[in-house]
Write a protein that holds these residues in place. Structure first.
Motif, PDB file in Angstrom:
ATOM      1  N   GLY A  19       0.799  -1.216   0.000  1.00 34.57           N
ATOM      2  CA  GLY A  19       0.000   0.000   0.000  1.00 34.57           C
ATOM      3  C   GLY A  19       0.829   1.263   0.000  1.00 34.57           C
ATOM      4  N   SER A  20       2.151   1.126  -0.085  1.00 34.74           N
ATOM      5  CA  SER A  20       2.994   2.310  -0.055  1.00 34.74           C
ATOM      6  C   SER A  20       2.799   3.137  -1.324  1.00 34.74           C
ATOM      7  N   VAL A  21       3.109   4.392  -1.227  1.00 36.80           N
ATOM      8  CA  VAL A  21       2.931   5.300  -2.351  1.00 36.80           C
ATOM      9  C   VAL A  21       3.800   4.869  -3.526  1.00 36.80           C
ATOM     10  N   GLU A  22       5.038   4.478  -3.254  1.00 39.15           N
ATOM     11  CA  GLU A  22       5.940   4.067  -4.321  1.00 39.15           C
ATOM     12  C   GLU A  22       5.406   2.843  -5.053  1.00 39.15           C
ATOM     13  N   PHE A  23       4.910   1.861  -4.297  1.00 37.38           N
ATOM     14  CA  PHE A  23       4.380   0.649  -4.915  1.00 37.38           C
ATOM     15  C   PHE A  23       3.181   0.971  -5.805  1.00 37.38           C
ATOM     16  N   GLN A  24       2.295   1.840  -5.339  1.00 34.72           N
ATOM     17  CA  GLN A  24       1.125   2.210  -6.115  1.00 34.72           C
ATOM     18  C   GLN A  24       1.528   2.926  -7.404  1.00 34.72           C
ATOM     19  N   GLN A  60      -0.656  10.889 -11.014  1.00 30.02           N
ATOM     20  CA  GLN A  60      -0.207  12.267 -10.833  1.00 30.02           C
ATOM     21  C   GLN A  60      -0.506  12.763  -9.421  1.00 30.02           C
ATOM     22  N   ARG A  61      -1.661  12.419  -8.898  1.00 25.72           N
ATOM     23  CA  ARG A  61      -1.997  12.824  -7.526  1.00 25.72           C
ATOM     24  C   ARG A  61      -1.051  12.186  -6.522  1.00 25.72           C
ATOM     25  N   LEU A  62      -0.737  10.905  -6.718  1.00 29.71           N
ATOM     26  CA  LEU A  62       0.202  10.236  -5.825  1.00 29.71           C
ATOM     27  C   LEU A  62       1.596  10.841  -5.926  1.00 29.71           C
ATOM     28  N   LEU A  63       2.006  11.183  -7.143  1.00 30.56           N
ATOM     29  CA  LEU A  63       3.329  11.798  -7.311  1.00 30.56           C
ATOM     30  C   LEU A  63       3.404  13.162  -6.637  1.00 30.56           C
ATOM     31  N   SER A  64       2.352  13.953  -6.751  1.00 31.50           N
ATOM     32  CA  SER A  64       2.371  15.268  -6.110  1.00 31.50           C
ATOM     33  C   SER A  64       2.355  15.125  -4.586  1.00 31.50           C
ATOM     34  N   TYR A  65       1.639  14.119  -4.080  1.00 31.41           N
ATOM     35  CA  TYR A  65       1.637  13.855  -2.645  1.00 31.41           C
ATOM     36  C   TYR A  65       3.032  13.482  -2.172  1.00 31.41           C
ATOM     37  N   LEU A  66       3.679  12.573  -2.916  1.00 32.47           N
ATOM     38  CA  LEU A  66       5.022  12.134  -2.539  1.00 32.47           C
ATOM     39  C   LEU A  66       6.013  13.286  -2.611  1.00 32.47           C
ATOM     40  N   GLU A  67       5.861  14.161  -3.585  1.00 29.22           N
ATOM     41  CA  GLU A  67       6.754  15.313  -3.704  1.00 29.22           C
ATOM     42  C   GLU A  67       6.619  16.242  -2.504  1.00 29.22           C
ATOM     43  N   LYS A  68       5.402  16.433  -2.024  1.00 30.35           N
ATOM     44  CA  LYS A  68       5.186  17.291  -0.857  1.00 30.35           C
ATOM     45  C   LYS A  68       5.729  16.672   0.419  1.00 30.35           C
ATOM     46  N   LYS A  69       5.551  15.353   0.559  1.00 28.86           N
ATOM     47  CA  LYS A  69       5.946  14.678   1.793  1.00 28.86           C
ATOM     48  C   LYS A  69       7.442  14.391   1.868  1.00 28.86           C
ATOM     49  N   ASN A  70       8.007  13.920   0.759  1.00 26.42           N
ATOM     50  CA  ASN A  70       9.417  13.543   0.781  1.00 26.42           C
ATOM     51  C   ASN A  70      10.010  13.740  -0.616  1.00 26.42           C
ATOM     52  N   LEU A  72      13.069  13.767  -1.633  1.00 29.18           N
ATOM     53  CA  LEU A  72      14.176  12.876  -1.989  1.00 29.18           C
ATOM     54  C   LEU A  72      13.654  11.563  -2.572  1.00 29.18           C
ATOM     55  N   ARG A  73      12.664  10.968  -1.931  1.00 24.80           N
ATOM     56  CA  ARG A  73      12.061   9.738  -2.450  1.00 24.80           C
ATOM     57  C   ARG A  73      11.381   9.994  -3.788  1.00 24.80           C
ATOM     58  N   TYR A  74      10.782  11.173  -3.946  1.00 27.08           N
ATOM     59  CA  TYR A  74      10.124  11.548  -5.204  1.00 27.08           C
ATOM     60  C   TYR A  74      11.135  11.589  -6.343  1.00 27.08           C
ATOM     61  N   LYS A  75      12.259  12.268  -6.125  1.00 20.08           N
ATOM     62  CA  LYS A  75      13.289  12.375  -7.165  1.00 20.08           C
ATOM     63  C   LYS A  75      13.844  11.002  -7.537  1.00 20.08           C
ATOM     64  N   LYS A  76      14.059  10.156  -6.521  1.00 18.13           N
ATOM     65  CA  LYS A  76      14.593   8.825  -6.753  1.00 18.13           C
ATOM     66  C   LYS A  76      13.621   7.993  -7.583  1.00 18.13           C
ATOM     67  N   LEU A  77      12.344   8.071  -7.249  1.00 18.41           N
ATOM     68  CA  LEU A  77      11.334   7.297  -7.964  1.00 18.41           C
ATOM     69  C   LEU A  77      11.167   7.790  -9.394  1.00 18.41           C
ATOM     70  N   ILE A  78      11.186   9.107  -9.586  1.00 19.19           N
ATOM     71  CA  ILE A  78      11.065   9.681 -10.934  1.00 19.19           C
ATOM     72  C   ILE A  78      12.211   9.203 -11.821  1.00 19.19           C
ATOM     73  N   SER A  79      13.416   9.213 -11.291  1.00 27.86           N
ATOM     74  CA  SER A  79      14.559   8.780 -12.101  1.00 27.86           C
ATOM     75  C   SER A  79      14.523   7.270 -12.342  1.00 27.86           C
ATOM     76  N   GLN A  80      14.058   6.494 -11.361  1.00 24.94           N
ATOM     77  CA  GLN A  80      13.987   5.049 -11.505  1.00 24.94           C
ATOM     78  C   GLN A  80      12.957   4.654 -12.565  1.00 24.94           C
ATOM     79  N   LEU A  81      11.811   5.333 -12.570  1.00 21.59           N
ATOM     80  CA  LEU A  81      10.748   4.993 -13.507  1.00 21.59           C
ATOM     81  C   LEU A  81      10.923   5.661 -14.861  1.00 21.59           C
ATOM     82  N   ASP A  82      11.811   6.626 -14.933  1.00 20.51           N
ATOM     83  CA  ASP A  82      12.074   7.366 -16.172  1.00 20.51           C
ATOM     84  C   ASP A  82      10.803   8.048 -16.677  1.00 20.51           C
TER      85      ASP A  82
END
Length: 89
Positions: A19-24, A60-70, A72-82
Motif C-alpha cells: 500500500g505504499s505510495v511508491e508501490f502504487q 499524478q496525484r500520488l506523485l504530487s503527494y510524494l513530492e510534498k511529503k518527501n 528525496l524519495r520523489y526524485k529517486k522514484l522519478i529517475s527510476q521509472l524514467d
C-alpha cells in the motif's frame, strides 16, 4: 531504462508494504505501459482511453503527494521509472 519495459518490484517489497505510495505509483506505471501499445492498434477505443486518463490522474496525484511529503524519495522514484516531472506546481 527502456520506456516500454515494465518495472518489476522484488517480492520482499510486495510483502513488506503493497500500500505504499511508491508501490502504487509503480503499479500504475506498469498499467500505463501495458495500455499504451494497445492504442496504436485501436485508436478509437474511447472507453479504454478514459480508463487510461483515470490511471494517469491517480498516478499524478500520488506523485504530487510524494513530492510534498518527501522530495528525496520523489526524485529517486522519478529517475527510476524514467517519467517526467510535472510542470504544474
Amino acid at each position: 531504462m527502456v520506456k516500454n519495459s515494465l518495472i518489476f518490484i522484488s517480492q520482499e517489497n510486495k510483502e513488506k508494504n503493497p500500500g505504499s505510495v511508491e508501490f502504487q505509483i509503480v503499479s500504475f506505471t506498469n498499467k500505463i505501459r501495458k495500455l499504451t501499445p494497445h492504442f496504436e492498434l485501436h485508436r478509437k477505443d474511447y472507453l479504454s482511453q478514459r480508463g487510461l486518463r483515470k490511471i494517469l490522474e491517480k498516478r499524478q496525484r500520488l506523485l504530487s503527494y510524494l513530492e510534498k511529503k518527501n522530495a528525496l524519495r520523489y526524485k529517486k522514484l522519478i529517475s527510476q521509472l524514467d517519467i517526467r516531472e510535472s510542470k504544474t506546481r
